[in-house]
Design an enzyme around this catalytic site. Structure first.
Site, PDB file in Angstrom:
ATOM      1  N   ASN A 180       0.797  -1.053   0.072  1.00  0.00           N
ATOM      2  CA  ASN A 180      -0.086   0.119   0.012  1.00  0.00           C
ATOM      3  C   ASN A 180       0.921   1.158  -0.096  1.00  0.00           C
ATOM      4  O   ASN A 180       0.418   2.175  -0.147  1.00  0.00           O
ATOM      5  CB  ASN A 180      -1.003   0.116   1.383  1.00  0.00           C
ATOM      6  N   GLU A 238       5.194  -3.761  12.461  1.00  0.00           N
ATOM      7  CA  GLU A 238       4.530  -2.554  12.212  1.00  0.00           C
ATOM      8  C   GLU A 238       3.226  -2.910  11.700  1.00  0.00           C
ATOM      9  O   GLU A 238       3.075  -3.610  10.392  1.00  0.00           O
ATOM     10  CB  GLU A 238       5.203  -1.630  11.101  1.00  0.00           C
ATOM     11  N   CYS A 278      -2.506   1.865   6.823  1.00  0.00           N
ATOM     12  CA  CYS A 278      -2.912   1.335   8.248  1.00  0.00           C
ATOM     13  C   CYS A 278      -3.021   2.567   9.127  1.00  0.00           C
ATOM     14  O   CYS A 278      -3.744   2.354  10.290  1.00  0.00           O
ATOM     15  CB  CYS A 278      -1.431   0.630   8.647  1.00  0.00           C
ATOM     16  N   GLU A 310       9.472   3.606  13.217  1.00  0.00           N
ATOM     17  CA  GLU A 310      10.140   3.854  11.833  1.00  0.00           C
ATOM     18  C   GLU A 310      10.113   5.343  11.737  1.00  0.00           C
ATOM     19  O   GLU A 310       9.575   6.119  12.157  1.00  0.00           O
ATOM     20  CB  GLU A 310       9.267   3.229  10.870  1.00  0.00           C
TER      21      GLU A 310
END
Ligand code: UN1
Length: 485
Positions: A134, A232, A266, A446
């Site tokens: 994505n 993640e 997300c 991240e």
């Protein structure tokens, strides 16, 4: 060797590229080659590594349009969002390049004389990466750039839905001067991913994707020896709307947060926790705007809504919406597949708003990963914060209000990795840490200055130049009742 095609989800008869499905043996060869190249790379001074990363950013900027079109064709993102995906990687290159000339550790005064103390970072060797479709350029950039800066080699397996984007990314890296053997790409499905996670030559594993796959990756990684594993995973991101909020802002934010990227971030906004005093108006305006969004070819200017990634994703979303209605929610708009012109066979799901959702409904707890917004009416701010927190995920949340006390109360009470005030739950900027609490992740972040932590080990160094034995915690303290030993 088995091959697979990457296809355009808006027009599945269009093949974007054909790729060889890698085997565990291919993964093994890739790890060995990256390991050999890493020994050389670790000797390159950090600022020189950073210069190459800056060159990668420049190479990507010079072909941004081309890369954005590739992202759009493989991942189905509308062109403006596909360009944003590429821009995020360009920004990340510039940020990480800057880190190459920034603080690399801490220096601390020693408690003893003529002694130096500092920390530095050293590479883990080869980092294994498993990335989703994505953000097929941005997410590899969050992982590859800091991993390279830290002095590592890389073996990456991108999603089978967006292999071409990763290939193009790696091509830009090599063209800019990253040694070819250092950055290895393998392709395919679960088999090469599992081989990366369990390979004993991999020093750290970095995964972005679903909770079940993340758990399997972590289990496989730890089974073959302790190592760094960063996860993640999903989100169930909520937007609180207080009665004093600027409702124009709320509607714009909810439309972008819930239906941008067809709800397949997300960070997508999937719960609207709205005060009953304004719920009627907010829902009415969101429903109207949702109905005006133009579904269609993501490459065409003016398209607002692209496809979902596969027919299976479309079926899953449909089932979740149907179940929500069966559990008592009301379908205010959407809830069905669309067939826009010019996109034969593409799976498009209508922007969907469900009202009357209760915190216990499955649609209010499980990640949908599609353009579905559930509306929950909650009056009290503390109760709204409890509803935000009452799910297993903890990635992103937002509050819309003009009341500074309400805003900061929510910021303090919300248990997510990212909180927005008067902005939707999507759109994190790369100089700041990205990640979540609870089942969303395992504590690493991240991007941001801490993005390098999952790819490096801290080494603490003591240098004693006093010429005699100095005993920390002992020599600078008076002995207690006698000579210390
Ligand atoms: C994701 O969906 O996995 O904050 C990443 C955002 C983007 C990144 C999303 N910058 O929405």
């Amino acid at each position: 060797m088995a091959q697979f095609d990457s296809i355009n989800p808006a027009r599945p008869d269009e093949v974007v590229g054909s790729f060889d499905a890698s085997t565990p043996d291919d993964v093994d060869r890739a790890v060995r080659a990256a390991t050999a190249a890493q020994r050389e790379w670790a000797r390159v001074p950090v600022p020189a590594r950073a210069e190459i990363i800056a060159e990668v950013g420049a190479a990507m900027a010079s072909r941004k349009e081309h890369l954005a079109r590739l992202v759009s064709r493989e991942a189905g993102k509308v062109l403006v969002e596909a360009a944003g995906d590429v821009q995020e990687a360009i920004d990340m290159a510039s940020f990480v390049a800057g880190q190459g000339r920034s603080a690399w550790g801490d220096t601390v005064p020693s408690e003893l004389g003529r002694k130096l103390c500092w920390t530095t970072r050293h590479p883990v060797g080869v980092v294994g990466m498993i990335t989703p479709w994505n953000f097929p350029v941005a997410i590899p950039s969050w992982k590859i750039f800091p991993a390279l800066l830290a002095g590592n080699g890389v073996v990456i397996k991108p999603s089978e839905h967006a292999p071409g984007c990763c290939q193009a990314f790696v091509h830009a890296c090599v063209e800019a001067g990253v040694p070819e053997a250092l950055l290895q790409v393998v392709h395919g499905f679960a088999e090469p991913a599992a081989a990366i996670a369990s390979h004993p030559g991999v020093g750290a594993v970095s995964f972005t994707g679903s909770v079940p796959t993340g758990r399997a990756v972590a289990t496989a990684a730890m089974a073959s020896g302790p190592r760094l594993v960063s996860l993640e995973l999903g989100g169930k991101n909520a937007m609180i709307v207080r009665p004093d909020a600027d409702l124009d802002l709320v509607v714009d934010g909810a439309i972008f947060g819930a239906f941008g990227t067809a709800g397949q971030r997300c960070t997508s906004t999937s719960r609207l926790i709205v005060h009953p005093d304004v719920a009627g108006e907010v829902v009415e305006r969101i429903v109207k705007r949702a109905g005006e969004l133009r579904a269609g070819d993501p490459l065409e200017a003016g398209t607002d809504l692209g496809p979902v990634i596969t027919p299976e994703a479309g079926d899953r979303i449909q089932k979740m919406v149907d179940l929500a209605v069966a559990e008592g929610a009301t379908l205010a708009t959407g809830g069905e597949h669309l067939e826009p012109e010019g996109c034969p066979g593409g799976t498009f799901f209508a922007p969907t708003v469900l009202t009357g959702v209760r915190p216990g409904h499955r649609i209010a707890r499980e990640e949908v990963f599609g353009p579905v917004l559930c509306v929950l009416e909650v009056g009290d701010l503390d109760d709204a914060v409890d509803v935000v927190n009452g799910v297993e995920y903890g990635l992103s949340a937002a509050i819309y209000t003009r009341d500074i006390t309400a805003a900061l109360t929510a910021v303090e009470g919300i248990d997510t990795g990212i909180v927005y005030v008067n902005a939707p739950t999507i759109g994190a900027e790369i100089p700041l840490p990205f990640g979540g609490t609870k089942h969303t992740g395992n504590g690493f972040r991240e991007a941001g200055t801490r993005g390098i932590e999952q790819f490096s080990q801290v080494k603490t160094v003591y240098v004693d130049y006093s010429g005699h034995l100095q005993r920390a915690q002992i020599d600078n303290r008076p002995p207690l009742g006698g000579e210390a030993t």
